[in-house]
Design an enzyme around this catalytic site. Sequence first.
Site, PDB file in Angstrom:
ATOM      1  N   ASP A  84      53.392  32.968   7.449  1.00 14.82           N
ATOM      2  CA  ASP A  84      53.733  32.487   6.120  1.00 14.82           C
ATOM      3  C   ASP A  84      53.259  31.046   5.892  1.00 14.82           C
ATOM      4  O   ASP A  84      53.410  30.202   6.778  1.00 14.82           O
ATOM      5  CB  ASP A  84      55.260  32.545   5.973  1.00 14.82           C
ATOM      6  CG  ASP A  84      55.734  32.138   4.603  1.00 14.82           C
ATOM      7  OD1 ASP A  84      55.367  32.813   3.635  1.00 14.82           O
ATOM      8  OD2 ASP A  84      56.464  31.124   4.494  1.00 14.82           O
ATOM      9  N   GLU A 118      48.737  34.104   5.437  1.00 14.55           N
ATOM     10  CA  GLU A 118      49.085  33.991   4.023  1.00 14.55           C
ATOM     11  C   GLU A 118      48.661  32.601   3.577  1.00 14.55           C
ATOM     12  O   GLU A 118      49.393  31.633   3.700  1.00 14.55           O
ATOM     13  CB  GLU A 118      50.581  34.182   3.794  1.00 14.55           C
ATOM     14  CG  GLU A 118      50.926  34.305   2.314  1.00 14.55           C
ATOM     15  CD  GLU A 118      51.769  33.177   1.733  1.00 14.55           C
ATOM     16  OE1 GLU A 118      51.962  33.146   0.506  1.00 14.55           O
ATOM     17  OE2 GLU A 118      52.235  32.300   2.494  1.00 14.55           O
TER      18      GLU A 118
HETATM   19  C1  GLC Z   1      55.328  32.054   1.112  1.00  6.67           C
HETATM   20  C2  GLC Z   1      56.129  33.201   0.561  1.00  6.67           C
HETATM   21  C3  GLC Z   1      56.918  32.729  -0.604  1.00  6.67           C
HETATM   22  C4  GLC Z   1      57.800  31.613  -0.175  1.00  6.67           C
HETATM   23  C5  GLC Z   1      56.992  30.510   0.498  1.00  6.67           C
HETATM   24  C6  GLC Z   1      57.896  29.585   1.237  1.00  6.67           C
HETATM   25  O1  GLC Z   1      54.380  31.615   0.241  1.00  6.67           O
HETATM   26  O2  GLC Z   1      55.284  34.253   0.228  1.00  6.67           O
HETATM   27  O3  GLC Z   1      57.667  33.771  -1.169  1.00  6.67           O
HETATM   28  O4  GLC Z   1      58.446  31.077  -1.293  1.00  6.67           O
HETATM   29  O5  GLC Z   1      56.132  31.012   1.481  1.00  6.67           O
HETATM   30  O6  GLC Z   1      58.342  30.182   2.421  1.00  6.67           O
HETATM   31  C1  GLC Z   2      52.044  28.271  -3.255  1.00  6.22           C
HETATM   32  C2  GLC Z   2      51.586  28.392  -1.859  1.00  6.22           C
HETATM   33  C3  GLC Z   2      51.637  29.805  -1.381  1.00  6.22           C
HETATM   34  C4  GLC Z   2      52.946  30.467  -1.758  1.00  6.22           C
HETATM   35  C5  GLC Z   2      53.321  30.250  -3.177  1.00  6.22           C
HETATM   36  C6  GLC Z   2      54.707  30.756  -3.404  1.00  6.22           C
HETATM   37  O1  GLC Z   2      51.110  28.823  -4.094  1.00  6.22           O
HETATM   38  O2  GLC Z   2      50.270  27.927  -1.738  1.00  6.22           O
HETATM   39  O3  GLC Z   2      51.483  29.810  -0.005  1.00  6.22           O
HETATM   40  O4  GLC Z   2      52.814  31.842  -1.587  1.00  6.22           O
HETATM   41  O5  GLC Z   2      53.277  28.904  -3.461  1.00  6.22           O
HETATM   42  O6  GLC Z   2      54.890  31.008  -4.757  1.00  6.22           O
END
Ligand code: GLC
Ligand code: GLC
Length: 648
Positions: free
Chosen positions: A296, A338
């Site tokens: 993540d 991600e």
């Molecule tokens: C990732 C997840 C998102 C979350 C963020 C912080 O982007 O997909 O849902 O808010 O990380 O953990």
């Molecule tokens: C931002 C981050 C991404 C996350 C998202 C959550 O775009 O770059 O990692 O998934 O926030 O909404």
Amino acid sequence: MYTDLVDLEKEAQRSLQRLLPQVEVALQKQIAKDPQTWISFNKRLESHFSKLFLLYYNLYAERYDFFYHLANLLNSLAEAAFVRPKDLRELDQAREKDPLWFQSNQMVGGVCYVDLFAINLNGIKEKIPYFKELGLTYLHLMPLFKMPEGENDGGYAVSSFREVHPPLGTMAQLSGLSRALRAEGISLCLDLIINHTASEHEWAELAKSGDPEYREMYGIFPNRKTPDAYEKNLREIFPEEHPGAFTWFEDIQAWVWTTFHSYQWDLNYANPAVFNHMAEELLFLANQGVEIFRLDAVAFIWKELGTGCENLPEAHTILQGFNALTRIAAPAILFKSEAIVHPDDVVKYISPTECQLSYNPLLMALLWNSLATRKVDLLSQALATRFKIDPATAWVNYVRCHDDIGWTFSDEDAIRLGVRGSDHRQFLNEFYRGRFPGSFSRGLPFQENPKTGDCRISGTCASLAGLEKAIQEEGAAEVTLAIERIALMYHVVMTVGGIPLIYLGDEVGTLNDYSFLEDPDKKDDSRWVHRPAADWESYAKRLDPKTIEGRVFQSLRQMISFRKAHSALQGGSLEVVNTGNDHVLGYSRANENQRLVIFANFSEEPQVLPARVLEQNNVRTKKTLFGKARIPKQGELVLRPMAFVVFG
Ligand code: GLC
Ligand code: GLC
């Protein structure tokens, strides 16, 4: 000067020789009981320890306590190798023999929340027949670890990686589930939330209590001096929640680094103890039967003053370090990154020695872009120029996920096609919020930033594709179009290379759920609009072709069967086919036996493909394998509105 003279390979081996005897003493009993594991562990060290050493050295060589942490890490690896269950060791061997197993055209992924889909882990187990019916071979369960009551970012605030959130079940149930899934050919994917923990995680609690070992695991500052210095270069990620990247806490009289929510405390990877702790959590979960970790928010894990603190080289070194240690202690593991960032940065996470899999946010964003503009230029350009990755890795392609849609295409690519990035993003936001004249979409804004004008979009696949509006305001013809839009995007995702991932609910046309607005813990986060509880009455209609659910489900199901029946769809190599028509995307997928030629019409009007496109691609000698289109003996080919056709 000295380091120049050091042969690090040699030093790695020397360090290992120094450290191994200590491990051998510590694990005496286990080794006596299970000498075979010690032998295979040593073999894997031989192949991979140098790599791990070099990465670790890169990150932490300057620490006076480098060697202490390295010794701890090696110990943890050995311990994990010994407690790894027998069936998972067998899986390790199978995967080592067939490392590209995930490239198969049999692969189809699904993702859901445990509670929203089936109440708890037992409920998920009961849904295995459904997963099989759909054709899944990969199941990502959204964060299910112990999390704070109330706000918890849908579980992305983790209170303990070693406990399942009690309402969802237990760790024993989780490993039981992973086995039950594996027995049915489904690999379990879980999140490893490496950037932060919940502010109530034990490590954070100890930090709050003033324990220096744990305080150093986070970014905790007594005043604004350091935060101000960093913030000069930082992007705001959740600006509606708090400005900047830090939060003031009265109780500890300190500013804490909180990239996301205030209750998600960023870990400090400059401290090797953090790397080691996270490695231990990773291996603990690997030993419960997780096969794929969704790493993540990888872009944020390394912080460096004077930079944007995203996508820094050290972030890659950390991930490669984690990868190297899985090769030693749990080689079946795959990582999926991600990184929802600029396409130039997304690809940097993808490699056999870093993340073998990666979300493909560019494809996702550009599919939605093509629906809104009815044009495929940006998408086609991206397929031609940005899709190719190492053949030992794969994209995970998706239409929707639990997060918002960010328009992360490259401005430089766009301008080449005469599109100005910032204006175009504004158009897309207006379009998907349903404010642009003629828009079919019912999306909500997410994290609007008045300072920069930035905004992202929330909404389910079906509501963004027009189904909600069509049902409520427009009628049968628009309903059909909306269903065709959903199918079109999913059909591309299933045939374009890599692993397709279904955000479960999409396959029965789930609409936006506005009830989050009444929940004080959710109302400020519009992403909950596309995270409804599964409606099993809707699912019950999935086999009835007269219902909307049935129409959406059958169109996805048919494509999944098609994918599984055509080995030309395995792997990731693709050639873009120039269709000579702005509205029609074309590509081909081939192996030694077959070349499939695929056309996708993103407009609501019939489209014509010139005769030369048919000749150049030998379409006239092929059959229509999927979709409806009669290949003319001569002349042009006419594609129906929203048609998706495969010739082969
Ligand atoms: C990732 C997840 C998102 C979350 C963020 C912080 O982007 O997909 O849902 O808010 O990380 O953990
Ligand atoms: C931002 C981050 C991404 C996350 C998202 C959550 O775009 O770059 O990692 O998934 O926030 O909404």
